[in-house]
Design a protein around this motif. Sequence first.
Motif: not given
Length: 188
Positions: A70, A101, A103, A111, A113
């Motif tokens: 995170l 954020f 991840v 990722y 976001s």
Amino acid sequence: MNKKIFSLGLLLALFTLPLFSNSGVEFGIGSGYVFYGDKETKNRNKALGDINQTIFCMDALLLMPMNKQLVFSVGGDAVFDFRWQGSDHIYLMDYALLAGFRVYPNLGGLYASVDYALGRRTDVISFDDHDQTQKSCWGNGFKFALAYDFSYHLNSIAPVICASLKSMPRGGSRDNIFCVSVKLSMHD
């Protein structure tokens, strides 16, 4: 009120930056397409067509890892849609402050976001003898992205390939901005 809350969150994030051991920055450029929501903008754009058009996206983010999966990010982005035909032109510039954020689901550097976006659009219009600059109201929207970060395990400088969709309300309508970009990520 939303601007005050966003500013307070941004200040809090910047003051707590030293607590994050592996902070980094990311800069990106790219291109995409904007789906304008209001009829007036669509009609103006249709008058010039899309033959002479350039869309340029850019962003800059400060990355603050909370753990391996995170990352909290703050920054900004801008999208420039330039259209022209002879001496007539329309320059549509969307810009926003971002906080959100990302991840990393343990699939290498992949990722997803989600960012809260506080932004507006400025239109510079020049048709024949008519010059006009319009600014939209500030709007609250969201930016969603899916990307691959080649620097995820390296703690160095490496590229990031990203596709994003930002949805921004404009009064009674909503602009949806799709962008594909190449970024440079730098970690401590």
